[in-house]
Design a protein around this motif. Sequence first.
Motif, mmCIF file in Angstrom:
data_model
loop_
_atom_site.group_PDB
_atom_site.id
_atom_site.type_symbol
_atom_site.label_atom_id
_atom_site.label_comp_id
_atom_site.label_asym_id
_atom_site.label_seq_id
_atom_site.Cartn_x
_atom_site.Cartn_y
_atom_site.Cartn_z
ATOM 1 N N LEU A 103 -24.935 -3.010 -9.664
ATOM 2 C CA LEU A 103 -25.619 -2.454 -10.697
ATOM 3 C C LEU A 103 -25.234 -2.893 -12.160
ATOM 4 C CD1 LEU A 103 -25.205 1.199 -9.409
ATOM 5 C CD2 LEU A 103 -27.296 -0.063 -9.132
ATOM 6 N N GLU A 104 -26.278 -2.677 -13.179
ATOM 7 C CA GLU A 104 -25.744 -2.624 -14.621
ATOM 8 C C GLU A 104 -25.240 -1.601 -15.004
ATOM 9 O OE1 GLU A 104 -26.422 -5.699 -15.919
ATOM 10 O OE2 GLU A 104 -27.569 -6.691 -14.525
ATOM 11 N N ASN A 105 -24.500 -1.769 -15.924
ATOM 12 C CA ASN A 105 -23.609 -0.694 -16.656
ATOM 13 C C ASN A 105 -24.237 0.656 -16.712
ATOM 14 O OD1 ASN A 105 -20.976 -1.328 -16.854
ATOM 15 N ND2 ASN A 105 -21.177 -2.334 -18.733
ATOM 16 N N ASN A 106 -25.732 0.299 -17.303
ATOM 17 C CA ASN A 106 -26.275 1.934 -17.494
ATOM 18 C C ASN A 106 -27.025 2.297 -16.184
ATOM 19 O OD1 ASN A 106 -28.278 -0.154 -17.010
ATOM 20 N ND2 ASN A 106 -29.589 0.069 -18.912
ATOM 21 N N ALA A 110 -21.103 6.699 -13.812
ATOM 22 C CA ALA A 110 -20.416 7.202 -15.314
ATOM 23 C C ALA A 110 -21.687 7.063 -16.305
ATOM 24 C CB ALA A 110 -19.643 6.271 -15.633
ATOM 25 N N SER A 111 -22.529 6.241 -16.211
ATOM 26 C CA SER A 111 -23.585 6.004 -17.316
ATOM 27 C C SER A 111 -24.477 7.361 -17.190
ATOM 28 C CB SER A 111 -24.150 4.736 -17.316
ATOM 29 O OG SER A 111 -25.516 4.739 -18.187
ATOM 30 N N LYS A 112 -24.895 7.711 -15.957
ATOM 31 C CA LYS A 112 -25.813 8.887 -15.642
ATOM 32 C C LYS A 112 -25.177 9.973 -16.132
ATOM 33 C CE LYS A 112 -28.597 5.930 -13.417
ATOM 34 N NZ LYS A 112 -29.856 5.586 -14.082
ATOM 35 N N THR A 120 -18.507 11.844 -23.454
ATOM 36 C CA THR A 120 -18.089 10.645 -23.200
ATOM 37 C C THR A 120 -17.501 10.130 -21.730
ATOM 38 O OG1 THR A 120 -17.343 10.218 -25.565
ATOM 39 C CG2 THR A 120 -16.206 8.784 -24.045
ATOM 40 N N THR A 121 -17.946 9.325 -21.225
ATOM 41 C CA THR A 121 -17.477 8.936 -19.693
ATOM 42 C C THR A 121 -16.732 7.618 -19.778
ATOM 43 O OG1 THR A 121 -19.574 8.021 -19.178
ATOM 44 C CG2 THR A 121 -19.090 10.482 -18.809
#
Length: 326
Positions: A103-106, A110-112, A120-121
């Motif tokens: 997956l990409e970072n976003n 954690a991003s979700k 902040t995650t």
Amino acid sequence: MNTKLKKFLIVNIAIILVICVIAEIAAFYSYRNRYSELISNQANLFDNPQEVIKENTPHYLFPRKFDYSIFEERMKFRIFKTENPKKRPIVTIGCSYTEGTGLENNQTFASKLNKLTGRTTYNRGISGTGPQLVYRQLIDKDFKKDVPDAEYVIYTFIHHHLYRQFQTMLCSYTSEINLQYSLKNGKLTEKSHPFWFMYWSFLLKTYFEYKTNVLYGQEFSQDLPMFLCFLKNSVDKMHELYPDSKFVLVEFPQSDLCLDNYEEGMYELTPENIKMIEDLGIIYINASKLVGHRFCEKKYRLPDNDHPSETTWDELTPKIVEKLGL
């Protein structure tokens, strides 16, 4: 000692040394080729530059001792910040499911969480690892510096972590990391392995340790003291770092549950296991029960038919947020 005997001993010692050198070279190149193939397969499956290892990345002859700083450079790109002092941060921790392999970072868990909660995650997942690295990260002297004030530590658990806790870790972007523990009198002790002159002997040692611990050793049906001790120590350390924080274990269904030969109770925690975990002060969440299915449809898994897709996190994360009141 007569001359003939001396010559016989010298010749035989030389033959043994030559055989050992050949075995060493063969073992090392076998490891390197298998390792390169693994990374190549990941790159082909996911077409994700984050998972592609550079050609000049060294292949270590021996698994290296764990060093938290190895991961710091990579982890700083996996912090999702929100300027909201009223909401304290969340740490997601675990293996490649948490890290977001493919997956990409976003697109990661954690991003979700960051987008849904305004908190902040910190994505502290590291592929190929198990509960030993959850604990080892928390006790590292730099963890509190990197994560100043967490309110939640969310550990995404898959059943395979019960086996991984006995294994040397394989992490695609760092080569092998040696982090193993023994459990004596209810206490965890990090193992310090002696220096092994031959790679093949190290491989044999690792194999027999794995066979002893996993194939003939403890199972979760016998309470699996090692795993519970990792959890207890992790919770204790978390409370030491962040006194009023909460530890959450999210049991995610690994892909084995989607196989045709799956039987009820395989690759899942039992009610007795869950009670033991909750007795440690851990909040337990079953991802399958939370959404009503085991994420077996193709849309929920990446091309390797194993790792969670972005669709999985899009469906699961809001329910976890609601369940925890985040």
